[in-house]
Write a protein that holds these residues in place. Structure first.
Motif, mmCIF file in Angstrom:
data_model
loop_
_atom_site.group_PDB
_atom_site.id
_atom_site.type_symbol
_atom_site.label_atom_id
_atom_site.label_comp_id
_atom_site.label_asym_id
_atom_site.label_seq_id
_atom_site.Cartn_x
_atom_site.Cartn_y
_atom_site.Cartn_z
ATOM 1 N N ASN A 1 34.574 -20.955 8.209
ATOM 2 C CA ASN A 1 34.997 -20.659 6.837
ATOM 3 C C ASN A 1 34.956 -21.900 5.959
ATOM 4 N N THR A 2 34.114 -22.901 6.319
ATOM 5 C CA THR A 2 34.118 -24.150 5.567
ATOM 6 C C THR A 2 33.596 -23.988 4.149
ATOM 7 N N ASN A 3 32.734 -22.995 3.895
ATOM 8 C CA ASN A 3 32.294 -22.777 2.519
ATOM 9 C C ASN A 3 33.471 -22.401 1.627
ATOM 10 N N ARG A 4 34.326 -21.521 2.131
ATOM 11 C CA ARG A 4 35.490 -21.092 1.356
ATOM 12 C C ARG A 4 36.508 -22.219 1.230
ATOM 13 N N MET A 5 36.392 -23.219 2.082
ATOM 14 C CA MET A 5 37.355 -24.306 2.075
ATOM 15 C C MET A 5 36.797 -25.553 1.401
ATOM 16 N N SER A 6 35.702 -25.439 0.652
ATOM 17 C CA SER A 6 35.050 -26.624 0.094
ATOM 18 C C SER A 6 35.999 -27.415 -0.799
ATOM 19 N N GLU A 7 36.838 -26.711 -1.568
ATOM 20 C CA GLU A 7 37.784 -27.417 -2.439
ATOM 21 C C GLU A 7 38.763 -28.245 -1.613
ATOM 22 N N GLU A 8 39.209 -27.671 -0.497
ATOM 23 C CA GLU A 8 40.136 -28.399 0.363
ATOM 24 C C GLU A 8 39.449 -29.603 1.005
ATOM 25 N N TYR A 9 38.187 -29.468 1.384
ATOM 26 C CA TYR A 9 37.459 -30.598 1.943
ATOM 27 C C TYR A 9 37.262 -31.696 0.899
ATOM 28 N N ASN A 10 37.019 -31.302 -0.357
ATOM 29 C CA ASN A 10 36.889 -32.301 -1.413
ATOM 30 C C ASN A 10 38.181 -33.085 -1.569
ATOM 31 N N GLN A 11 39.311 -32.370 -1.552
ATOM 32 C CA GLN A 11 40.605 -33.036 -1.655
ATOM 33 C C GLN A 11 40.847 -33.938 -0.454
ATOM 34 N N PHE A 12 40.432 -33.456 0.714
ATOM 35 C CA PHE A 12 40.583 -34.250 1.919
ATOM 36 C C PHE A 12 39.801 -35.559 1.820
ATOM 37 N N ALA A 13 38.585 -35.484 1.289
ATOM 38 C CA ALA A 13 37.767 -36.686 1.137
ATOM 39 C C ALA A 13 38.439 -37.683 0.196
ATOM 40 N N GLU A 14 39.052 -37.180 -0.880
ATOM 41 C CA GLU A 14 39.767 -38.073 -1.799
ATOM 42 C C GLU A 14 40.942 -38.739 -1.082
ATOM 43 N N ASN A 15 41.630 -37.974 -0.254
ATOM 44 C CA ASN A 15 42.790 -38.517 0.446
ATOM 45 C C ASN A 15 42.413 -39.570 1.482
ATOM 46 N N LEU A 16 41.179 -39.497 1.983
ATOM 47 C CA LEU A 16 40.734 -40.508 2.931
ATOM 48 C C LEU A 16 40.812 -41.901 2.325
ATOM 49 N N ASN A 17 40.498 -42.008 1.041
ATOM 50 C CA ASN A 17 40.574 -43.309 0.385
ATOM 51 C C ASN A 17 41.984 -43.871 0.454
ATOM 52 N N ARG A 18 42.970 -43.014 0.230
ATOM 53 C CA ARG A 18 44.358 -43.470 0.273
ATOM 54 C C ARG A 18 44.755 -43.876 1.689
ATOM 55 N N LEU A 19 44.275 -43.114 2.666
ATOM 56 C CA LEU A 19 44.562 -43.458 4.057
ATOM 57 C C LEU A 19 43.958 -44.812 4.409
ATOM 58 N N LEU A 20 42.743 -45.049 3.938
ATOM 59 C CA LEU A 20 42.085 -46.328 4.176
ATOM 60 C C LEU A 20 42.820 -47.465 3.478
ATOM 61 N N GLU A 21 43.280 -47.200 2.243
ATOM 62 C CA GLU A 21 44.006 -48.220 1.492
ATOM 63 C C GLU A 21 45.305 -48.625 2.181
ATOM 64 N N LYS A 22 45.908 -47.675 2.892
ATOM 65 C CA LYS A 22 47.175 -47.948 3.579
ATOM 66 C C LYS A 22 46.965 -48.600 4.947
ATOM 67 N N GLY A 23 45.707 -48.828 5.295
ATOM 68 C CA GLY A 23 45.415 -49.483 6.558
ATOM 69 C C GLY A 23 45.621 -48.600 7.775
ATOM 70 N N MET A 24 45.634 -47.282 7.583
ATOM 71 C CA MET A 24 45.856 -46.355 8.686
ATOM 72 C C MET A 24 44.546 -45.800 9.236
ATOM 73 N N ALA A 25 43.420 -46.264 8.724
ATOM 74 C CA ALA A 25 42.134 -45.736 9.171
ATOM 75 C C ALA A 25 41.045 -46.772 8.915
ATOM 76 N N PHE A 26 39.894 -46.550 9.549
ATOM 77 C CA PHE A 26 38.712 -47.368 9.269
ATOM 78 C C PHE A 26 37.501 -46.443 9.261
ATOM 79 N N LYS A 27 36.449 -46.859 8.607
ATOM 80 C CA LYS A 27 35.238 -46.047 8.516
ATOM 81 C C LYS A 27 34.045 -46.862 8.996
#
Length: 311
Positions: free
Chosen positions: A186-212
């Protein structure tokens, strides 16, 4: 420890003492990143928690509201939830589920691997696979445990030069992921949620809780990109996929292999997070991980006829 139901209550996030909440999560023997207040703030629409006593045991509950009805769910990027604290008994798990049912009439939650199999069976929960790979061996030994197919794909990947780099953006990651998985489930129906998730990744990276990390050709063309969260002794493979060119040259194998090599001979565990998509689960199994299953709890106590709409 004996808990009475009167000492267990549901709180919305604004009512939660985050310092006490995070302390009990951090002190729990099976703590994971998904139930920290920072992660929940970033990756849920709304969340609350079931709390015992003065935060001796807690359970996060993400939720949304539709047609005026509040329901709980497991958001994109949150693989598991469950109870955290010490001396968690089956009696306490049942009491927490009672409070959950009082607050929500419908829900779908991924609970943690420490959840009692007896309680899971009582509520007819489904067990889902989650693959983990301890990285406590030298890289050469970890590599020898790869399947023949994984080794063959890594040789295939070597047909072009793939430069592993941290020079990737979350937009690169989002586009690669939607290319890889956008036509499944159902990822097509969830595209908006995935977009929001991608934005949140930046914040997670900024907090030092993740790496890419990603891979590019020598001329800079993107082949694939991933994000790993890091919490205590675990690396979480939370997001990632190849581009069309990267799929042809097995870039996903290259990126996982690069992380295994980088963190080999350490006390870290690589958590693949499992998958209900057979081809993705098969990909994880190529690195010979262990299975650490967890229960999926789906309940529907909505009044008729709404119950029929949510089957």
């Amino acid at each position: 420890m004996t808990q009475s139901k009167s000492k267990i209550r549901f709180l919305v996030s604004s009512q939660i003492d985050r310092e006490k909440w995070d302390r009990v999560v951090l002190d729990s023997p099976h703590a994971h990143v998904y139930s920290t207040s920072t992660y929940l703030d970033l990756f849920t629409t709304h969340w609350g928690g079931i709390v015992a006593d003065d935060y001796t045991v807690v359970m996060a509950v993400p939720f949304k509201v539709k047609w005026g009805i509040r329901y709980c769910y497991t958001p994109v990027g949150v693989a598991q939830l469950g109870l955290f604290g010490k001396d968690i008994t089956q009696h306490l798990e049942l009491a927490f589920l009672d409070v959950l049912h009082q607050e929500f009439k419908y829900g779908r939650l991924h609970l943690g691997p420490a959840f009692s199999p007896a309680v899971a069976e009582r509520y007819e929960m489904q067990w889902k696979d989650n693959f983990i790979l301890p990285l406590n061996l030298p890289y050469e030994e970890l590599y020898q445990n790869y399947t023949k197919d994984a080794k063959r794909n890594l040789r295939k990947a070597g047909e072009i030069e793939q430069i592993v780099t941290e020079d990737v953006t979350t937009e690169d990651i989002r586009k690669a992921f939607m290319f890889q998985y956008g036509d499944r489930g159902n990822t097509n129906r969830m595209s908006e949620e995935y977009n929001q998730f991608a934005e949140n990744l930046n914040r997670l990276l900024e907090k030092g809780m993740a790496f890419k990390i990603g891979a590019r050709t020598p001329d800079g063309q993107l082949l694939g990109a991933t994000v790993f969260a890091r919490f205590r002794n675990r690396l979480y493979y939370i997001f990632g996929a190849p581009t069309a060119l990267g799929r042809s040259y097995q870039t996903s194998h290259v990126l996982i292999d690069a992380v295994i090599k980088r963190f080999s001979n350490s006390d870290l565990i690589l958590d693949f997070e499992g998958s209900s998509i057979p081809s993705v689960a098969m990909f994880y199994k190529k690195f010979s991980p262990q299975n650490e299953p967890y229960p999926l709890y789906h309940f529907n106590q909505l009044p008729w006829p709404l119950r029929l709409l949510k089957k």
